[in-house]
Write a protein that holds these residues in place. Structure first.
Motif, PDB file in Angstrom:
ATOM      1  N   PRO A   1      82.368  54.166  40.558  1.00  0.00           N
ATOM      2  CA  PRO A   1      83.106  55.364  40.131  1.00  0.00           C
ATOM      3  C   PRO A   1      84.089  55.843  41.202  1.00  0.00           C
ATOM      4  CG  PRO A   1      80.729  55.802  40.311  1.00  0.00           C
ATOM      5  CD  PRO A   1      80.919  54.340  40.487  1.00  0.00           C
ATOM      6  N   ASN A   2      83.802  55.538  42.476  1.00  0.00           N
ATOM      7  CA  ASN A   2      84.750  55.901  43.532  1.00  0.00           C
ATOM      8  C   ASN A   2      85.563  54.701  44.010  1.00  0.00           C
ATOM      9  OD1 ASN A   2      84.191  58.768  43.793  1.00  0.00           O
ATOM     10  ND2 ASN A   2      82.143  58.086  44.405  1.00  0.00           N
ATOM     11  N   ASN A   3      85.731  53.742  43.075  1.00  0.00           N
ATOM     12  CA  ASN A   3      86.583  52.570  43.306  1.00  0.00           C
ATOM     13  C   ASN A   3      86.110  51.598  44.381  1.00  0.00           C
ATOM     14  OD1 ASN A   3      88.428  53.007  41.236  1.00  0.00           O
ATOM     15  ND2 ASN A   3      89.496  54.551  42.480  1.00  0.00           N
ATOM     16  N   THR A   4      84.824  51.632  44.710  1.00  0.00           N
ATOM     17  CA  THR A   4      84.290  50.609  45.608  1.00  0.00           C
ATOM     18  C   THR A   4      84.292  49.288  44.858  1.00  0.00           C
ATOM     19  OG1 THR A   4      82.820  52.261  46.511  1.00  0.00           O
ATOM     20  CG2 THR A   4      82.314  49.967  47.034  1.00  0.00           C
ATOM     21  N   ARG A   5      84.813  48.257  45.499  1.00  0.00           N
ATOM     22  CA  ARG A   5      84.864  46.959  44.837  1.00  0.00           C
ATOM     23  C   ARG A   5      83.673  46.110  45.275  1.00  0.00           C
ATOM     24  NH1 ARG A   5      90.822  45.277  46.518  1.00  0.00           N
ATOM     25  NH2 ARG A   5      89.748  45.527  48.508  1.00  0.00           N
ATOM     26  N   GLU A   6      82.998  45.540  44.276  1.00  0.00           N
ATOM     27  CA  GLU A   6      81.807  44.737  44.542  1.00  0.00           C
ATOM     28  C   GLU A   6      82.097  43.623  45.542  1.00  0.00           C
ATOM     29  OE1 GLU A   6      80.141  42.668  41.133  1.00  0.00           O
ATOM     30  OE2 GLU A   6      78.742  41.609  42.429  1.00  0.00           O
ATOM     31  N   LYS A   7      83.270  42.976  45.392  1.00  0.00           N
ATOM     32  CA  LYS A   7      83.583  41.823  46.240  1.00  0.00           C
ATOM     33  C   LYS A   7      83.541  42.177  47.729  1.00  0.00           C
ATOM     34  CE  LYS A   7      88.622  42.442  45.968  1.00  0.00           C
ATOM     35  NZ  LYS A   7      89.920  41.798  45.694  1.00  0.00           N
TER      36      LYS A   7
ATOM     37  N   PHE B   1      73.047  49.272  42.427  1.00  0.00           N
ATOM     38  CA  PHE B   1      74.007  49.524  41.351  1.00  0.00           C
ATOM     39  C   PHE B   1      75.249  50.255  41.846  1.00  0.00           C
ATOM     40  CE2 PHE B   1      72.192  48.396  37.190  1.00  0.00           C
ATOM     41  CZ  PHE B   1      70.950  47.959  37.605  1.00  0.00           C
ATOM     42  N   LEU B   2      76.382  49.564  41.767  1.00  0.00           N
ATOM     43  CA  LEU B   2      77.650  50.206  42.131  1.00  0.00           C
ATOM     44  C   LEU B   2      78.025  51.284  41.125  1.00  0.00           C
ATOM     45  CD1 LEU B   2      80.395  47.690  43.287  1.00  0.00           C
ATOM     46  CD2 LEU B   2      79.677  49.798  44.396  1.00  0.00           C
ATOM     47  N   SER B   3      77.508  51.157  39.904  1.00  0.00           N
ATOM     48  CA  SER B   3      77.848  52.119  38.846  1.00  0.00           C
ATOM     49  C   SER B   3      77.111  53.448  39.019  1.00  0.00           C
ATOM     50  CB  SER B   3      77.519  51.510  37.484  1.00  0.00           C
ATOM     51  OG  SER B   3      76.195  50.995  37.493  1.00  0.00           O
ATOM     52  N   ASN B   4      76.091  53.447  39.881  1.00  0.00           N
ATOM     53  CA  ASN B   4      75.349  54.675  40.151  1.00  0.00           C
ATOM     54  C   ASN B   4      75.976  55.356  41.373  1.00  0.00           C
ATOM     55  OD1 ASN B   4      73.423  56.376  41.504  1.00  0.00           O
ATOM     56  ND2 ASN B   4      71.824  55.533  40.178  1.00  0.00           N
ATOM     57  N   PRO B   5      76.531  56.582  41.214  1.00  0.00           N
ATOM     58  CA  PRO B   5      77.295  57.195  42.317  1.00  0.00           C
ATOM     59  C   PRO B   5      76.515  57.271  43.631  1.00  0.00           C
ATOM     60  CG  PRO B   5      77.579  58.454  40.307  1.00  0.00           C
ATOM     61  CD  PRO B   5      76.537  57.415  40.005  1.00  0.00           C
TER      62      PRO B   5
ATOM     63  N   GLY C   1      89.166  37.819  45.772  1.00  0.00           N
ATOM     64  CA  GLY C   1      90.547  37.643  45.322  1.00  0.00           C
ATOM     65  C   GLY C   1      90.832  38.492  44.092  1.00  0.00           C
ATOM     66  N   ASP C   2      91.384  37.837  43.066  1.00  0.00           N
ATOM     67  CA  ASP C   2      91.752  38.569  41.848  1.00  0.00           C
ATOM     68  C   ASP C   2      90.550  39.119  41.092  1.00  0.00           C
ATOM     69  OD1 ASP C   2      94.370  38.114  42.320  1.00  0.00           O
ATOM     70  OD2 ASP C   2      94.514  36.331  41.028  1.00  0.00           O
ATOM     71  N   ASP C   3      89.371  38.604  41.414  1.00  0.00           N
ATOM     72  CA  ASP C   3      88.160  39.041  40.713  1.00  0.00           C
ATOM     73  C   ASP C   3      87.402  40.043  41.588  1.00  0.00           C
ATOM     74  OD1 ASP C   3      85.736  39.285  39.375  1.00  0.00           O
ATOM     75  OD2 ASP C   3      85.003  37.325  40.044  1.00  0.00           O
ATOM     76  N   PRO C   4      87.524  41.351  41.290  1.00  0.00           N
ATOM     77  CA  PRO C   4      86.884  42.350  42.152  1.00  0.00           C
ATOM     78  C   PRO C   4      85.376  42.465  41.913  1.00  0.00           C
ATOM     79  CG  PRO C   4      87.974  43.443  40.324  1.00  0.00           C
ATOM     80  CD  PRO C   4      88.252  41.968  40.168  1.00  0.00           C
ATOM     81  N   GLY C   5      84.866  41.882  40.804  1.00  0.00           N
ATOM     82  CA  GLY C   5      83.479  42.124  40.415  1.00  0.00           C
ATOM     83  C   GLY C   5      83.376  43.528  39.840  1.00  0.00           C
ATOM     84  N   ALA C   6      82.204  44.144  39.977  1.00  0.00           N
ATOM     85  CA  ALA C   6      82.041  45.506  39.464  1.00  0.00           C
ATOM     86  C   ALA C   6      82.841  46.475  40.332  1.00  0.00           C
ATOM     87  CB  ALA C   6      80.565  45.879  39.474  1.00  0.00           C
ATOM     88  N   VAL C   7      83.293  47.573  39.716  1.00  0.00           N
ATOM     89  CA  VAL C   7      84.016  48.597  40.483  1.00  0.00           C
ATOM     90  C   VAL C   7      83.286  49.927  40.280  1.00  0.00           C
ATOM     91  CG1 VAL C   7      86.214  49.789  40.811  1.00  0.00           C
ATOM     92  CG2 VAL C   7      86.193  47.354  40.228  1.00  0.00           C
TER      93      VAL C   7
END
Ligand SMILES: [Zn+2]
Length: 522
Positions: free
Chosen positions: A316-322, A484-488, A308-314
């Motif tokens: 660098p290419n806007n992938t949403r953790e949720k 890690f979503l933060s790692n491209p 929902g409103d909480d995407p979690g981590a996002v």
């Protein structure tokens, strides 16, 4: 009745007693039984005969073994706690669990006058001895039930504190012990005349790793490894409950028993009972309403983090953790439900679910496991790999603390707990969680093992931190940080069907291995 009267007076007495109990409770004739505990007469108790089977009262067992009984009327269960072990019985059911392991009683339990009656044979079994530390024997001819303490050292519990680690061994009597260095960083604690229940805690933090305890000739021996040879071990004998604690700390650090200030002092000197759900005495009638009966199949809650409103981590290419979490969670759920388990997904779609509701769902459904699925993130773009967590209020390391802080962000939480009440509450939660610490850590180890053998990823290890979503879970509960979503490059990997399937396969296989190891399938 089993006892054959030998002479006339006793026959008369038996007939008299028979009639007394017949009029009191016509369906369940009772017999007096003499109870002896560690050689001393404890008193006379009653057994009940139901369908020709001898039953014993749970209240009486609790009294004899110095345990406690808690009723959970809504879920139709009663928990007998002896020392630190929980034995759960269900109303009118053959199911019984000892900690998280499930067994079957020879006959179903039944209720009379706000007490639960258990087939006597269960208390004579090795399972009960292992859980309670009491060896119980029944002399049918003399009609004597004898209890003998057989376990005097209980498996260690480990508590992580800020800067040091404490290992606790509860004992039922004072034993002499010796701490021996076996090799570099390898230690053992020998309890002379000790008897224990073999156990292993899969654990690793800055101070200690993999602790096991087992019986040797007339001794209980605990083995563990220190993380570093500069660490010091400070033993203390404490009472209420009687226990040996080992504080393991780097040189120069004050530990709780050395008199540190704040919450740690409370941890070691004030005995705090874990919060018990409200005790409800069932009404004194035999057909007390039972709202939910335990199901045969194991129940597993799969929690897709955020939503929902909480995407979690996002990324660098806007992938949403949720979105990734949900895809993997659904895959895990599919695999497990194919094996006939009851699976509950905390969310099926992109919905916001408060953290507390997620564990609540698991508790309300008497779930056997809780698995929360997440993706990691770090300010350092190069961070990569797989991590798995179980709950502790103190994090394994600063990175683990950062992970928990990020995952907890959704909850409004203003600063550190300040009042004594808040500190106590946090301590109590950590104690609740410690009940399932061994199980949770073991589940972590099976999942990690499978990830390392199946997926080409960096294994960052089994860690502990204070995740709100794991708090209060009354079952083994773990939180997986897949990558890690933060790692491209990991962000790309997390998108692939193959990685999602592999990760789900590993989580599934880890759970299956645990179930197999613990013999939970029936
Ligand atoms: Zn997350």
């Amino acid at each position: 009745a089993n006892a054959v009267p030998k002479d006339l007076p006793s026959l008369k007495k038996n007939i008299f007693l028979f009639f007394v109990f017949c009029f009191a409770l016509p369906a369940y004739p009772a017999e007096k039984i003499q109870v002896v505990s560690n050689g001393d007469l404890k008193g006379f108790y009653r057994t009940r005969i139901y369908n020709n089977i001898k039953y014993f009262s749970l209240k009486d067992i609790s009294d004899i073994c110095s345990g406690s009984v808690n009723w959970y009327k809504i879920s139709g269960k009663v928990v007998l706690t002896i020392n630190t072990r929980h034995i759960t019985f269900y109303f009118k059911s053959k199911d019984v669990s000892i900690d998280s392991n499930k067994y079957t009683l020879p006959f179903p339990t039944y209720m009379v006058s706000s007490d639960l009656y258990i087939p006597l044979d269960f208390f004579l079994s090795i399972k009960f001895t292992e859980a309670s530390g009491q060896k119980v024997e029944y002399d049918q001819e003399q009609n004597i039930l004898s209890f003998e303490s057989s376990v005097n050292v209980f498996p260690p519990r480990v508590y992580s504190y800020d800067g040091f680690t404490q290992v606790n061994f509860e004992m039922s009597e004072k034993l002499s012990y010796d701490i021996q260095k076996k090799a570099k960083n390898d230690y053992q604690v020998v309890f002379f005349r000790g008897k224990t229940v073999s156990d292993k805690l899969y654990f690793q933090n800055d101070h200690i790793k993999n602790i096991s305890i087992s019986n040797a000739h007339n001794q209980a021996i605990c083995r563990f490894k220190l993380a570093d040879d500069k660490l010091e071990i400070k033993p203390s004998f404490l009472e209420n409950p009687l226990r040996l604690t080992l504080d393991i700390y780097p040189p120069g650090i004050k530990t709780s028993t050395a008199g540190a200030e704040g919450v740690n002092v409370e941890a070691s000197t004030i005995p705090i009972a874990a919060p018990q759900p409200k005790q409800e005495e069932p009404k004194p009638q035999e057909n007390a309403s039972v709202h939910s009966m335990p199901t045969k199949a194991l129940t597993i809650v799969v929690d897709a983090g955020h939503g929902g409103d909480d995407p979690g981590a996002v990324g660098p290419n806007n992938t949403r953790e949720k979105d990734i979490n949900l895809a993997i969670a659904k895959e895990v759920a599919k695999l497990l439900s194919q094996d006939g388990y009851k699976i509950i997904l905390t969310r099926q779609d992109d919905t916001f679910i408060p953290l507390v509701d997620r564990t609540q769902t698991a508790n309300n459904n008497n779930a056997d496991f809780f698995v929360s699925i997440h993706c990691n993130a770090s300010l350092k773009r190069k961070e990569q790999g797989f991590e798995i967590y179980f709950l502790s209020e103190n994090a394994t390391d600063p990175d683990a603390l950062a992970v928990a802080a990020r995952e907890n962000e959704v909850v409004k939480y203003e600063g550190k707990p300040t009042t004594k009440k808040e500190k106590l509450q946090i301590l109590q939660w950590s104690m609740v969680m410690n009940e399932y610490m061994n199980e949770s850590s073991e589940l972590c180890s099976y999942i990690t093992d499978d990830v390392t053998s199946r997926i080409n990823t960096k294994n960052r290890g089994i860690k502990q931190a204070g995740f709100y979503v794991l708090r209060g879970a009354q079952m083994p509960a773990v939180l997986v940080e897949c990558a890690f979503l933060s790692n491209p490059s990991e962000e790309i990997k997390l998108h692939t069907r193959k990685f999602q399937k592999d990760m789900a396969d590993s989580i599934y296989t880890g759970i299956k291995k645990y179930i197999f190891k613990k013999n939970l399938d029936r």
